[in-house]
Design a protein around this motif. Sequence first.
Motif, short mmCIF file in Angstrom:
data_model
loop_
_atom_site.label_atom_id
_atom_site.label_comp_id
_atom_site.label_asym_id
_atom_site.label_seq_id
_atom_site.Cartn_x
_atom_site.Cartn_y
_atom_site.Cartn_z
N LEU A 418 -1.37 -1.56 9.81
CA LEU A 418 -2.72 -1.72 9.88
C LEU A 418 -3.23 -2.32 8.29
N THR A 419 -4.37 -2.87 8.30
CA THR A 419 -4.85 -3.32 6.98
C THR A 419 -6.47 -2.36 6.70
N GLY A 420 -6.91 -2.19 5.82
CA GLY A 420 -7.92 -1.63 5.40
C GLY A 420 -8.25 -0.52 6.24
N ARG A 421 -9.43 -0.62 7.12
CA ARG A 421 -9.99 0.87 7.87
C ARG A 421 -9.81 0.44 9.37
N GLN A 422 -8.80 -0.64 9.62
CA GLN A 422 -8.74 -0.84 10.93
C GLN A 422 -8.33 0.37 11.79
N ILE A 423 -8.69 0.39 13.03
CA ILE A 423 -8.26 1.44 13.91
C ILE A 423 -7.32 0.73 15.09
N SER A 424 -6.27 1.51 15.44
CA SER A 424 -5.39 1.19 16.37
C SER A 424 -5.31 2.18 17.37
N ALA A 425 -4.93 1.64 18.64
CA ALA A 425 -4.67 2.19 19.99
C ALA A 425 -3.13 2.14 19.95
N SER A 426 -2.40 3.26 19.80
CA SER A 426 -0.84 3.13 19.56
C SER A 426 -0.27 4.06 20.44
N SER A 427 0.75 3.59 20.97
CA SER A 427 1.59 4.49 21.82
C SER A 427 2.68 5.45 20.92
N SER A 428 2.55 5.61 19.77
CA SER A 428 3.39 5.95 19.02
C SER A 428 3.07 7.55 18.85
N ASN A 429 3.53 8.23 18.06
CA ASN A 429 3.62 9.82 17.87
C ASN A 429 2.92 10.47 16.84
N ARG A 430 2.23 9.92 15.78
CA ARG A 430 1.76 10.28 14.71
C ARG A 430 0.25 9.65 14.27
N ASN A 431 -0.61 10.29 14.04
CA ASN A 431 -1.90 9.73 13.72
C ASN A 431 -2.51 10.26 12.25
N PHE A 432 -1.44 10.81 11.43
CA PHE A 432 -1.61 11.15 10.19
C PHE A 432 -2.31 10.03 9.36
N LYS A 433 -3.16 10.68 8.40
CA LYS A 433 -3.62 9.55 7.52
C LYS A 433 -2.83 8.77 6.83
N GLY A 434 -3.19 7.51 7.04
CA GLY A 434 -2.22 6.34 6.39
C GLY A 434 -0.96 6.22 7.07
N ARG A 435 -0.66 6.89 8.32
CA ARG A 435 0.48 6.62 8.76
C ARG A 435 0.96 5.18 9.18
N GLN A 436 0.07 4.35 9.45
CA GLN A 436 0.36 3.15 9.91
C GLN A 436 0.42 1.91 8.97
N GLY A 437 0.29 2.49 7.59
CA GLY A 437 0.63 1.34 6.76
C GLY A 437 -0.65 1.32 5.86
N SER A 438 -1.79 1.64 6.29
CA SER A 438 -2.78 1.43 5.21
C SER A 438 -3.47 2.98 5.12
N ALA A 439 -3.59 2.96 3.71
CA ALA A 439 -4.21 4.44 3.31
C ALA A 439 -5.49 4.77 3.99
N THR A 440 -6.29 3.88 4.47
CA THR A 440 -7.42 4.16 5.12
C THR A 440 -7.37 3.79 6.66
N GLY A 441 -6.10 3.56 7.22
CA GLY A 441 -6.13 2.90 8.66
C GLY A 441 -6.06 4.22 9.40
N ARG A 442 -6.74 3.96 10.76
CA ARG A 442 -6.93 5.05 11.66
C ARG A 442 -6.02 4.83 12.78
N THR A 443 -5.57 5.82 13.71
CA THR A 443 -4.83 5.63 14.67
C THR A 443 -5.34 6.52 15.90
#
Lengths: 471, 221
Positions: A418-443
């Motif tokens: 993710l970049t910046g504040r992007q928000i993802s719909a994800s079939s993965s397992n963790r929605n921790f802060k910063g998990r998907q590669g952006s420190a402010t990305g949302r999962t």
Amino acid sequence: MSTGTLYDKVWDLHRVAELPGGSTQMFIGLHLIHEVTSPQAFAALKDMQLSVRCPERTIATVDHIVPTLSQKRPFLDPLAEEMLSTLESNCTKHQINFYGLNSGQQGIVHVIAPELGLTQPGMTVACGDSHTSTHGAFGAIAFGIGTSQVRDVLASQSLAMNKLKVRRIWVDGILNKGVYAKDLILYLIKSMGVKGGVGYAYEFAGPAINALNMEERMTICNMSIEGGARCGYVNPDSITYNYLKGRPYAPKGQAWDRAIEWWGKLSTDSMATFDDEIKFNASKISPTVTWGITPGQGIGIDEVIPILESIPVCERSIAEEAYTYMNLKPGQPIAGVPIDVCFIGSCTNGRLSDLRDAAMIAKNQKVAKGVKAFVVPGSEQVSKAAKNEGLDELFLSAGFEWREPGCSMCLAMNPDRLTGRQISASSSNRNFKGRQGSATGRTLLMSPAMVAAAAITGEVTDVRNLLDVSE
Amino acid sequence: MLVNKKYIYESMNSSFTFPKGQIANIKGRCMSLKGDDIDTDRIIPARYLKCVSFESLGSQVFADDRYQGNGSHPFDLDKNQGSTILIVNRNFGCGSSREHAPQALMRWGIRSIIGESFAEIFFGNCLALGIPCAIGSSELIKEIQDLIEFDNSEEFIFDLKKEQLFNAKTNWDIKFQSGVQEMFLTGQWDATSTLIKNSSKLNDLMAHLPYLQNFNPVKLN
């Protein structure tokens, strides 16, 4: 203390010795390694002038750092290249079987070991990855370890362990249409909490669990760790055996018959006792989505983001942290939240049946404008099987990207992030802060079908509405 | 991505040594890090896992949180530099099994962690590195955190045998999981050599394990 459970039996079978301090030395039947958590273990082995005790019981692949666009060597990222080449040389030096890129069998470690028939009932399975709990779907006792423990397994084919308590999670009923194994495990984690499983092995049982196929059981066991339980398992049955039969490492001929007989004896006895038991009903579960920053912060698709007052006092500070980080408001419906990126893949939901479920939604549809959607098969075998069914073409024509296998944006150690504040719909397992590669990305975690639905509509959507349309 | 280099380099100046042998007490100043469910992705974000050695992780601990905090994160505060005892809340270290997390904390200077509860894999990783993790009630942890957030200039001793964190003025009871205390006090937290010693027992077990013997009949106890 539990008695007569599969966990108790497998524990007893693998006990080498009692150690000072009260821990037990356990033999590890299957050790899986990858490029991220093994290099320092091999380096420690070298420092200590030790060799690998049972090289034939360790299997390696590369998954976390592999790019999913071009896998041409050397990788563009020199650090990723160094990690892979280090793994390759360690495997060569220690005569460890390595399933590398283009071997036809490379993929996420928790996808390929079951595919190859390496994971079998009654084994102890360890890997330097917390989602090793996945392999419990076969009635194995499987758990994640750190790098020092990877070193210990390499050096001694064993680990110092403490016995866990066993909680039986009994699930009655059956999952409704449009509700998947992912929804069930998100619901269970939400109900028992992200620390509810600390100190426990989870035994998943009951009619709803028995009805699941192996890939669904893997999804359930995979996320045991998100509920705090280091391992989760399902007792082996005919569904397990049918999955295993004929796979490369599965026993053959008469040994197969003997194996089934032995595996059958390992299942939890009818008179077994548990340290704890909790019952749920699968029929009550809706498609489930996380709204916060822990996998336990989930709600049904038809629910609103909980208001602070409705949350137990001890969970409120993390809820407030989540409102702020996610920029979602208490009382706001989760359905309709706009999505930037859709990711289908991971060791939780990157298997063939997951891609089929998502494809059923994507078929003859188009990804919403402004949404980036991509599919990352869990392994080369999954990719090949999906292509044989034309799933790649189906996704491509709907506007999804079709990628090469790997862990990808589950944890974003490769260029997928993710970049910046992007928000993802994800079939993965963790929605921790910063998990998907952006420190402010949302999962937002959800099932692969729900991710596909979000891709098509551009917002969090009840997949059941689209299922009705497609029929 | 890293900011606050001033602090990072200062904290890295302290000469680094690995924990070794018997660990009876940890001396030093305490620092507080408040929050439940602090996961290992936050302790060390995944992109810093692209390494084949743990050496440089100390400067990268909590990289993203610190970037967001812009100097206000506990690991960046002047007063916390040089602290050896970290005081945390519930379920610390949940999520990924990455040993990079305790490695990063250890290489920053942390030698012991006291909290309300720990995630299991993280706890095991700390044990394997010689970092004692011990437990206090939520009231007790809050009391310690409030005190050291107000003033953490004083040194404490975490006495593993007495299960106490104390100095001349104050004294708190801290608990270990059963068995763990003994492992630190006797130096047996480093399991490798013990595991290797039992090689012949391991051979016996392997000879009787059905799935290693082509599933030929073996008595199931």
